[in-house]
Design a protein around this motif. Sequence first.
Motif, short mmCIF file in Angstrom:
data_model
loop_
_atom_site.label_atom_id
_atom_site.label_comp_id
_atom_site.label_asym_id
_atom_site.label_seq_id
_atom_site.Cartn_x
_atom_site.Cartn_y
_atom_site.Cartn_z
N LEU A 135 -6.26 -2.61 -6.26
CA LEU A 135 -6.11 -1.42 -5.43
C LEU A 135 -5.92 -0.16 -6.26
O LEU A 135 -6.28 0.94 -5.84
CB LEU A 135 -4.91 -1.60 -4.48
CG LEU A 135 -5.09 -2.66 -3.38
CD1 LEU A 135 -3.79 -2.85 -2.62
CD2 LEU A 135 -6.21 -2.25 -2.43
N SER A 136 -5.34 -0.33 -7.46
CA SER A 136 -5.11 0.84 -8.32
C SER A 136 -6.35 1.19 -9.13
O SER A 136 -6.35 2.17 -9.87
CB SER A 136 -3.93 0.57 -9.26
OG SER A 136 -4.25 -0.47 -10.17
N GLY A 137 -7.38 0.34 -9.01
CA GLY A 137 -8.61 0.60 -9.75
C GLY A 137 -8.56 0.17 -11.18
O GLY A 137 -9.41 0.52 -12.00
N ARG A 152 0.83 -1.22 0.00
CA ARG A 152 0.00 0.00 0.00
C ARG A 152 0.85 1.26 0.00
O ARG A 152 0.49 2.26 -0.62
CB ARG A 152 -0.94 0.00 1.22
CG ARG A 152 -2.04 -1.06 1.13
CD ARG A 152 -2.97 -0.98 2.31
NE ARG A 152 -4.05 -1.96 2.23
CZ ARG A 152 -5.18 -1.78 1.58
NH1 ARG A 152 -5.40 -0.62 0.97
NH2 ARG A 152 -6.11 -2.71 1.54
N ASP A 153 1.98 1.23 0.70
CA ASP A 153 2.83 2.42 0.76
C ASP A 153 4.01 2.36 -0.19
O ASP A 153 4.87 3.24 -0.18
CB ASP A 153 3.33 2.62 2.19
CG ASP A 153 4.09 1.41 2.73
OD1 ASP A 153 4.22 0.42 1.97
OD2 ASP A 153 4.53 1.44 3.89
N GLY A 154 4.09 1.31 -1.01
CA GLY A 154 5.15 1.21 -2.00
C GLY A 154 6.49 0.79 -1.44
O GLY A 154 7.51 0.84 -2.15
#
Length: 260
Positions: A257-259, A228-230
């Motif tokens: 998560l990126s859609g 989530r935070d890369g």
Amino acid sequence: MSVPYDHVPDPLSDLASHTSPDGQLSGLLGRALNSFELPDDILARLDSALAYDSTLHSAHHSAGLHRETYRHTWLLADGSPLTLWELVHNTGRDRMPQHEVYVTEDELHLATGRLPLPPESAPDFTLQTPVLPLQLQAVAPRGHSFGPADPDSSVDHARRLLRRAENPDAATRPGPGTARLLRDACAHEITQAFGRRLSQGFALYEHAFLLRDGCEVSLWEVEHTATRDGRHMCEVYLTQEAARAAIEHRAADRVRLSGG
């Protein structure tokens, strides 16, 4: 004119030290601009490659432009050969060498025909000199190349590898039994796994350990930033299949998560 089997610079010269079948495959995939287009089933078959051979198929040089085609052939564990075709040319705007890879000779022919070269350079895939059929000797599957025995280093490496495993599902992490087993490690080797395509942003490594009784144990490490935070994250699995399944699952989550 097209000059089959002419002497031209070898695009593999910078990979002279990577003479193993999988080393040659990783080199080809790494430099080919279109390697992502190769079918997964082809890459999966190449996982079992035992031997490798390459030959210059044809070449053309004129007015500062050049084009070469190479035939790369691997001997698979079932005794069958598998060939990939490499096209090397400098017809881009910057005149820098570009590498492309194709599964069939027909695909190579079409790609070569699209190059902005004079008409007389049209590819001729019939060699003017007879070439003996490719003969690759069957060899035993390549084992791991363990260096000199260094138990302290190998045991420490195993300990650090297990400590940094962040598998989301704790049940998939190597357990205490694996940790106890690796206390008998006396040598180890780390290699990056190629072959079947990995999703972008993921790397897969095999950590092979040689035990005091002569047995070998491998752990599979997945490195990625699909968090989530890369941040950078490592996961460790007992089998390559489990590691690749985790990569596919993580990649799917990233898209969700990126859609995308």
